[in-house]
Write a protein that holds these residues in place. Sequence first.
Motif, PDB file in Angstrom:
ATOM      1  N   TRP A 208      55.858 -49.338   0.271  1.00 53.69           N
ATOM      2  CA  TRP A 208      54.564 -48.720   0.056  1.00 53.69           C
ATOM      3  C   TRP A 208      54.482 -47.282   0.565  1.00 53.69           C
ATOM      4  N   SER A 209      55.372 -46.441   0.146  1.00 55.18           N
ATOM      5  CA  SER A 209      55.223 -45.011   0.456  1.00 55.18           C
ATOM      6  C   SER A 209      55.893 -44.217  -0.648  1.00 55.18           C
ATOM      7  N   TRP A 210      55.313 -43.092  -0.988  1.00 51.60           N
ATOM      8  CA  TRP A 210      55.838 -42.306  -2.104  1.00 51.60           C
ATOM      9  C   TRP A 210      55.342 -40.861  -2.045  1.00 51.60           C
ATOM     10  N   VAL A 211      56.058 -40.009  -2.793  1.00 53.72           N
ATOM     11  CA  VAL A 211      55.671 -38.604  -2.960  1.00 53.72           C
ATOM     12  C   VAL A 211      55.013 -38.503  -4.327  1.00 53.72           C
ATOM     13  N   GLU A 212      53.815 -37.930  -4.384  1.00 50.47           N
ATOM     14  CA  GLU A 212      53.151 -37.779  -5.671  1.00 50.47           C
ATOM     15  C   GLU A 212      53.199 -36.311  -6.072  1.00 50.47           C
ATOM     16  N   VAL A 213      53.627 -36.050  -7.302  1.00 50.58           N
ATOM     17  CA  VAL A 213      53.701 -34.662  -7.777  1.00 50.58           C
ATOM     18  C   VAL A 213      52.803 -34.505  -8.996  1.00 50.58           C
ATOM     19  N   ASP A 214      51.922 -33.534  -8.901  1.00 51.60           N
ATOM     20  CA  ASP A 214      50.937 -33.264  -9.943  1.00 51.60           C
ATOM     21  C   ASP A 214      51.509 -32.182 -10.874  1.00 51.60           C
ATOM     22  N   LEU A 215      52.006 -32.612 -12.027  1.00 54.60           N
ATOM     23  CA  LEU A 215      52.639 -31.633 -12.936  1.00 54.60           C
ATOM     24  C   LEU A 215      51.613 -30.656 -13.508  1.00 54.60           C
ATOM     25  N   ALA A 216      50.355 -31.049 -13.567  1.00 54.33           N
ATOM     26  CA  ALA A 216      49.314 -30.115 -14.027  1.00 54.33           C
ATOM     27  C   ALA A 216      49.188 -28.950 -13.041  1.00 54.33           C
ATOM     28  N   ALA A 217      49.371 -29.233 -11.751  1.00 52.47           N
ATOM     29  CA  ALA A 217      49.332 -28.158 -10.749  1.00 52.47           C
ATOM     30  C   ALA A 217      50.509 -27.206 -10.964  1.00 52.47           C
ATOM     31  N   ILE A 218      51.674 -27.769 -11.271  1.00 53.29           N
ATOM     32  CA  ILE A 218      52.852 -26.922 -11.544  1.00 53.29           C
ATOM     33  C   ILE A 218      52.582 -26.027 -12.759  1.00 53.29           C
TER      34      ILE A 218
ATOM     35  N   TYR B 160      55.293 -24.360  -6.698  1.00 53.27           N
ATOM     36  CA  TYR B 160      54.849 -25.642  -6.134  1.00 53.27           C
ATOM     37  C   TYR B 160      53.477 -25.542  -5.475  1.00 53.27           C
ATOM     38  N   GLY B 161      52.895 -24.345  -5.533  1.00 58.15           N
ATOM     39  CA  GLY B 161      51.524 -24.178  -5.069  1.00 58.15           C
ATOM     40  C   GLY B 161      51.353 -23.705  -3.651  1.00 58.15           C
ATOM     41  N   CYS B 162      52.419 -23.235  -3.019  1.00 57.81           N
ATOM     42  CA  CYS B 162      52.282 -22.712  -1.654  1.00 57.81           C
ATOM     43  C   CYS B 162      52.240 -21.189  -1.683  1.00 57.81           C
ATOM     44  N   TYR B 163      51.469 -20.647  -0.747  1.00 54.94           N
ATOM     45  CA  TYR B 163      51.429 -19.202  -0.568  1.00 54.94           C
ATOM     46  C   TYR B 163      52.580 -18.820   0.352  1.00 54.94           C
ATOM     47  N   PRO B 164      53.433 -17.867  -0.070  1.00 50.28           N
ATOM     48  CA  PRO B 164      54.559 -17.498   0.781  1.00 50.28           C
ATOM     49  C   PRO B 164      54.116 -16.835   2.081  1.00 50.28           C
TER      50      PRO B 164
ATOM     51  N   GLU C 279      49.204 -12.737   3.049  1.00 51.56           N
ATOM     52  CA  GLU C 279      48.892 -11.572   2.208  1.00 51.56           C
ATOM     53  C   GLU C 279      48.719 -11.963   0.735  1.00 51.56           C
ATOM     54  N   VAL C 280      49.341 -13.070   0.318  1.00 52.61           N
ATOM     55  CA  VAL C 280      49.276 -13.470  -1.092  1.00 52.61           C
ATOM     56  C   VAL C 280      47.990 -14.263  -1.392  1.00 52.61           C
ATOM     57  N   GLU C 281      47.376 -14.824  -0.353  1.00 50.63           N
ATOM     58  CA  GLU C 281      46.211 -15.700  -0.581  1.00 50.63           C
ATOM     59  C   GLU C 281      45.109 -15.068  -1.429  1.00 50.63           C
ATOM     60  N   PRO C 282      44.708 -13.808  -1.158  1.00 49.46           N
ATOM     61  CA  PRO C 282      43.648 -13.243  -1.998  1.00 49.46           C
ATOM     62  C   PRO C 282      44.103 -12.841  -3.400  1.00 49.46           C
ATOM     63  N   LEU C 283      45.394 -12.866  -3.655  1.00 48.06           N
ATOM     64  CA  LEU C 283      45.916 -12.314  -4.908  1.00 48.06           C
ATOM     65  C   LEU C 283      45.995 -13.328  -6.042  1.00 48.06           C
ATOM     66  N   VAL C 284      46.030 -14.617  -5.726  1.00 45.17           N
ATOM     67  CA  VAL C 284      46.244 -15.621  -6.767  1.00 45.17           C
ATOM     68  C   VAL C 284      45.699 -16.962  -6.294  1.00 45.17           C
ATOM     69  N   ASP C 285      45.278 -17.775  -7.268  1.00 43.95           N
ATOM     70  CA  ASP C 285      44.802 -19.119  -6.948  1.00 43.95           C
ATOM     71  C   ASP C 285      45.905 -20.113  -7.299  1.00 43.95           C
ATOM     72  N   LEU C 286      46.478 -20.750  -6.288  1.00 47.50           N
ATOM     73  CA  LEU C 286      47.565 -21.714  -6.505  1.00 47.50           C
ATOM     74  C   LEU C 286      47.082 -23.117  -6.169  1.00 47.50           C
ATOM     75  N   LYS C 287      47.721 -24.096  -6.780  1.00 54.51           N
ATOM     76  CA  LYS C 287      47.372 -25.496  -6.494  1.00 54.51           C
ATOM     77  C   LYS C 287      48.599 -26.227  -5.961  1.00 54.51           C
TER      78      LYS C 287
END
Length: 382
Positions: A9-19, A230-234, A237-245
Motif C-alpha cells: 500500500w504505497s506508491w508514487v503518483e505522477v500527474d501527466l497533465a501537470a507534465i 516536473y513542476g519544481c522551481y529551480p 528567482e524563477v517563481e514569479p516568472l512561470v506557473d508550474l505544477k
Amino acid sequence: MNDKTKNRWSWVEVDLAAIRHNINAAKQAIGRNTRLLAVVKANAYGHGAVEVAKTAVKCGAAYLGIATVNEGIELREAGIDQNILLLSQPPETAIPDLVNFNIMPSIYTPEFAIQYAEYADKKQKKAPYHLVINTGMNRIGVRYNEVLDFLKQTSFHRSLERMGTFTHFATADCEETLDFKRQYSNFCEAIDAMRASNFDPGIVHCANSAALFRYPETHFDMVRLGISLYGCYPCKEVEPLVDLKQAMSVKAKITDERILGVGEGVSYEMNYRARGAVKICTIPVGYADGLRRAFSSKIDFIYKGIKFPQVGNICMDQCMFEIDMNSAYAQENLDAQIGEEVIVMGSQGEACVSLEDLAAIAGTNTYEIACGFSRRMPIVYA
Ligand SMILES: *Cc1c(COP(=O)(O)O)cnc(C)c1O
C-alpha cells in the motif's frame, strides 16, 4: 484497486497533465523557433522515463536527454523513435550500443570521436553527436578556447556528424550572476570561433530550466528542460516568472493503528513518547522508499486534508504518524482506520507537502528527493 498497489500500500503518483502543463509553460517562454529537449535522465527524475518521454514527445519535444546508455536503450525498446541525446561521453565499450540503438553521445575527446566514427562507418551508418564545451563548470567538455583544436583533429572523418554544440551552467539557479555571465560569454566566444573557421556548430544549446526562465538570451536553438518539466522551481528567482505544477505525489494506505497512553514510545530507540492520548498510524513507506531517515519527526503527512506529524524514527520499510485524540478536530471527525489513504508528499485541499519542503528539511535539492521515491515504490499515472 490498481494492479501496481495490490501487493503493497504505497506508491508514487505522477500527474501527466501537470507534465503537459509545464512543457507548455516552457514553450510559451521560448517562442516558436527554439526546440525543446526534455531531460528524462534518472528515470525522468523518478517520474518514469517511458511515460514522461512519450508525453513530452506528444507535446512537441524534439529531443530527449538521458544520462546513461541503458536509459536510452530503455526508451528505444519502448518504441520511442525521437532524437535521444546522451548528456555525457560513455566508455568506448558502449559504442556498439550507441550505434545500434541510435543514441547520440555528447563528445569531448578526439579519441572517442574517431572510434565512434570508425565503428559507425563499419556498420555503414552515420555517427551523429553533440560537442560539449566546458565554459567553466569544469565537469565535462572541451575547454571553450580549445574547441578549434578538437575540430581540426576530428573533422577529417566523413561519418562524424556534428548535430549540435552545447555547454552546461553551474550557477544559472544562483542569486549571484557573475559566474553565469562568464560562462555565457565563454560559450558565445567558442561558438563564434567555430563559425569564423567554418565549423557548423549545429543546434546550439545551453539553457537548463533555470536559464530558460531567467535568461532568454540563452535560448539559442534549443533549451534543456529538466526539473521544471516536473513542476519544481529551480530557485526562488524563477517563481514569479512561470506557473508550474508539481507532477509527483507519494501516497500510502494505513496498515495498522493503535491508541497509546501517556509515556508509551514509538519506533526504534523510542525517542518519541506520547504526551497524552494519541492514535499512532503506520504506513508502508520507509527510508528504502526514499523517505529519508533524516526526516524522522520533522515532516507531516496529510490525512483527510489535514497535516499530522510523523513521529518516531522512520524505519527501512515503514513509519508512523500521530493523531492527537484530544484535539477537537480528531474527536469530531477522525477515526483513522486500516486501508485509509495518506499523502506523504503532495497536496490535498489546502494542505501541501512539496518536494521543496522535503528538500529544505534534508538540506538538499528537489532533484535528489524526487529521484528517490520510485526506486522501490511503483509509479501510478493519473
Ligand atoms: C540534468 C541536466 C539538465 C537539466 O537541468 P535542470 O536543472 O533539471 O533543468 C540540463 N543539461 C544537462 C547537461 C544536464 O545534465
